[in-house]
Design an enzyme around this catalytic site. Structure first.
Site, PDB file in Angstrom:
ATOM      1  N   GLU A 116      10.388  10.921 -11.831  1.00 22.89           N
ATOM      2  CA  GLU A 116      10.813  11.812 -10.692  1.00 22.89           C
ATOM      3  C   GLU A 116      10.285  11.340  -9.281  1.00 22.89           C
ATOM      4  OE1 GLU A 116      12.746  14.472 -10.909  1.00 22.89           O
ATOM      5  OE2 GLU A 116      13.247  13.930 -12.981  1.00 22.89           O
ATOM      6  N   SER A 139      53.065  25.943 -34.002  1.00 22.62           N
ATOM      7  CA  SER A 139      54.280  26.446 -33.356  1.00 22.62           C
ATOM      8  C   SER A 139      54.099  27.251 -32.059  1.00 22.62           C
ATOM      9  CB  SER A 139      55.229  27.528 -34.185  1.00 22.62           C
ATOM     10  OG  SER A 139      55.710  26.646 -35.263  1.00 22.62           O
TER      11      SER A 139
END
Length: 702
Positions: free
Chosen positions: A95, A373
């Site tokens: 960091e 479908s």
């Protein structure tokens, strides 16, 4: 000569005076600037560092009433002396490698990040120090402006002047979010490794340091490979910075990660967890906000949520009687969503049944299954009506082969010459495939994309007519798509977030005013609605009907291979009233020879009926706009059909990739070719080619 020499001397003296004046002015400006900077730093209030608590985020519903308040955790601090040295070294390496050298702001880091970003043409590296991150987490809103960055610098200088580095590191690790509900390093150690902080190994410390930047995306519970990659990057940085030796690096990088025995369930304190999950996804995808910011940033999130509908949906999903019976070792799962087609607002959303972890798999939005479908109205019949076909036009339902692809109707029967209306109401497969072949596959592809369904080049087959997709779709995708029919041909992008504000009322994100996407003509949308009303009134979707309300919709199923036509893998119903679209999926997460549906296509339709019936209680009864010509001409109802409505059966994908050549492919010559009427008595749906869905097992296509 003397006067000229004197003149040059005078010029030199003048330049010296000017230079001296510039230097003195610069010194004064710098001194004043530094003094002003010092005054601004001293004015910063950092008393909150003594008692930091995650701020509650408030979620408001569509009426701007408070729907949920999220405040998950309180901090359990540890002392710096409890932190293993290799943990501190790992965090610093990842960091802020100059943490113990700078005084809050790292000019070298800023320069390095600036050069990297300029070289890449985008922001790929940040320059915030650990102290700046602490300042941002505790004091600042989450906007991304230069003003906030300036305040971040001022606060960092004040913090560095008041606290030593050890204390700053202690506060930082106690206050950051590590994902999975772990707020602070103590909970992170317990959550991921079931141990105390002081007992963390080098490997575990490197992993925790590596996931700080994106804890949810890198959670080892969900993304172990990514977490391991970040651990290895952290170890590499530690080696490069001289914090560990080559020998230690070589040994540690091969250590497996041993996670704690059980992942905590942090969703118990969250109301409407699936809806909140969608808010987090949307906030990240559209506005760049993180899960940490949403859950713990003290934000005010205004949404399209209808709490009455959400509660109704959750109540329906709590009733086992609404769903088919499951096998003992796996629950039949489901995901559903309710969307207002007029503005795209997501009114309610449920992503699963039974006990589910917060931010686990959200089937309403993350699911990718073949739609069966339910694709026919989108990829076949909409482009057909756009090209001038009418509901009463006839198609042939007889055996046909397109290269190696032979579509079948569920049940194996044929019906001869049938109208388009009958073909969609009874979900016949062969006429749909014939019609797509006649129009050209490109017409179906283009229509599906207009409806917001993302396709791949591999989807360029006649199997598209029956929902045979490589990726599949989610209930949310299908709800947005069917909203086109309910909204006179205009697609409104589905969304949960209206706006996001900081605790101070500053607007951080706001949904743009959207007039929608013109997808098809209103006349086509109204004709399709009339057709889909027929599906519910007298076709495969009768189980979805609501007493006293007009409902249109479409069933969809995919057949499970190896079951002799008796098993169903996915069961869908997507339907709508004028003011609300509902999409429901049913199936097992992991389908195999022991886990598939044996119910008829009515199962999802029955869930839809319960869901919509409860959600629409007290809502006005509205009528659909009339279709052109006063409605659809129904050319005679065929005999009562079998209600099994199966959409897909494994088989070929149809003719190969590439654009369809249009009319004349295969023996079918297009609509209007009659033939003997055979076996009118069965309602059929689609049967898909083989593939694999994201949950394992074969993937059916209609």
């Amino acid at each position: 000569m003397k006067p000229r020499s004197k003149e040059r001397s005078t010029v030199r003296l003048s330049w010296r005076k000017i230079l001296l004046a510039i230097i003195l002015t610069g010194i004064v400006v710098v001194a004043l600037g530094w003094a002003t900077f010092g005054i601004l730093v001293n004015k910063q209030d950092i008393t909150l560092l003594a008692k930091p608590l995650p701020a509650a985020t408030i979620i408001y519903d569509q009426d701007d009433k408070e729907a949920s308040r999220i405040s998950l955790n309180t901090i359990e601090p540890v002392q710096f002396e409890q932190l293993p040295k290799h943990l501190v070294d790992a965090v610093v390496a990842v960091e802020d490698k100059r943490f113990f050298e700078h005084d809050g702001t790292d000019l070298w880091g800023i320069g390095r990040a600036l050069m990297t970003n300029l070289t890449n043409g985008q922001t790929v590296q940040g320059a915030s120090t650990i102290t700046q991150q602490l300042a941002k987490n505790v004091f600042l809103t989450h906007d991304r402006t230069w003003g906030r960055k300036w305040n971040e610098v001022l606060l960092s200088k004040k913090i560095e002047g008041q606290y030593d580095k050890q204390h700053i590191m202690e506060m930082y690790l106690n206050q950051i979010y590590f994902g999975e509900g772990a707020w602070g390093i103590k909970r992170a150690a317990e959550t991921y490794f079931s141990k105390k902080v002081e007992n963390l190994t080098l490997s575990e410390s490197a992993l925790l340091a590596g996931i700080i930047r994106a804890p949810s995306a890198l959670s080892p519970f969900k993304h172990l490979d990514k977490a391991l990659e970040r651990r290895n990057i952290a170890l590499q940085l530690m080696k490069d910075q001289g914090k560990i030796s080559q020998t230690t690096f070589d040994k540690t990088i091969h250590e497996p990660i041993k996670l704690g025995s059980s992942k905590p369930n942090r969703g118990e304190g969250i109301k409407y967890p699936y809806y909140v999950d969608q808010i987090i996804r949307e906030a990240g995808a559209l506005y760049g906000l993180t899960e940490n910011e949403i859950l713990h940033g003290g934000l005010r999130i205004h949404t399209a949520l209808d709490t009455k509908m959400q509660q109704a949906a959750e109540q329906v999903y709590s009733k086992n009687s609404v769903f088919p019976n499951s096998v003992a070792d796996q629950l039949i799962q489901s995901g559903s969503v309710l969307v207002d087609p007029r503005d795209g607002g997501i009114r309610a959303l449920v992503g699963g049944r039974g006990q589910q972890p917060f931010r686990g798999f959200n089937r309403a939005v993350q699911l990718k299954r073949q739609p069966g479908s339910t694709m026919k109205p989108i990829s076949v019949y909409t482009p057909a009506f756009e090209q001038g076909y009418r509901p009463e036009d006839t198609l042939l339902d007889e055996p046909v082969a397109f290269g190696g692809y032979e579509p079948k109707n569920a049940g194996g029967g044929y019906h001869g010459e049938v109208s388009i209306y009958d073909a969609i109401v009874n979900s016949y497969n062969i006429p749909a495939v014939r019609l797509l072949n006649e129009m050209g596959i490109d017409a179906g592809m283009e229509a599906a994309e207009r409806f917001g369904i993302e396709l791949k080049e591999e989807d360029r087959t006649l199997g598209l007519a029956l929902g045979g997709l490589q990726e599949g779709v989610s209930p949310l995708t299908m709800a947005e798509a069917f909203g086109v029919f309910a909204n006179d041909g205009v697609r409104m992008p589905a969304h949960s977030i209206i706006s996001i504000e900081s605790a101070e009322g500053e607007v951080l994100a706001e949904a743009a005013d959207d007039e929608g996407v013109k997808t098809t003509d209103a006349s086509v949308a109204r004709t399709m609605t009339a057709m889909l009303e027929g599906v519910v009134q007298e076709g495969t979707g009768e189980a979805a009907s609501l007493e006293g309300r007009r409902v249109a919709g479409k069933t969809g199923t995919t057949e499970m291979p190896g079951t002799g036509g008796e098993g169903i893998k996915d069961n869908w119903f997507v339907g709508y009233t004028p003011q609300l679209v509902g999409a429901v999926w049913l199936g097992y997460d992991h389908t195999d020879a022991q886990h598939y549906l044996t119910t008829t296509s009515k199962a999802a339709a029955a869930v839809f009926r319960e869901l919509m019936g409860e959600a629409l209680k007290g809502e006005p009864v509205l009528a659909f706009p009339k279709a052109p010509g006063g409605g659809v001409k129904k050319p005679g109802k065929p005999p009562k059909a079998d209600d099994r409505d199966k959409d897909h059966k494994p088989g070929d994908k149809g003719p190969g990739k590439g654009p369809d050549k249009g009319p004349g492919q295969g023996p079918d010559k297009g609509p209007g070719h009659g033939g003997p009427k055979k076996d009118h008595g069965k309602k059929d749906e689609e049967r898909p080619p083989k593939g694999h869905d994201k949950h394992g097992g074969p993937r059916e296509r209609d």
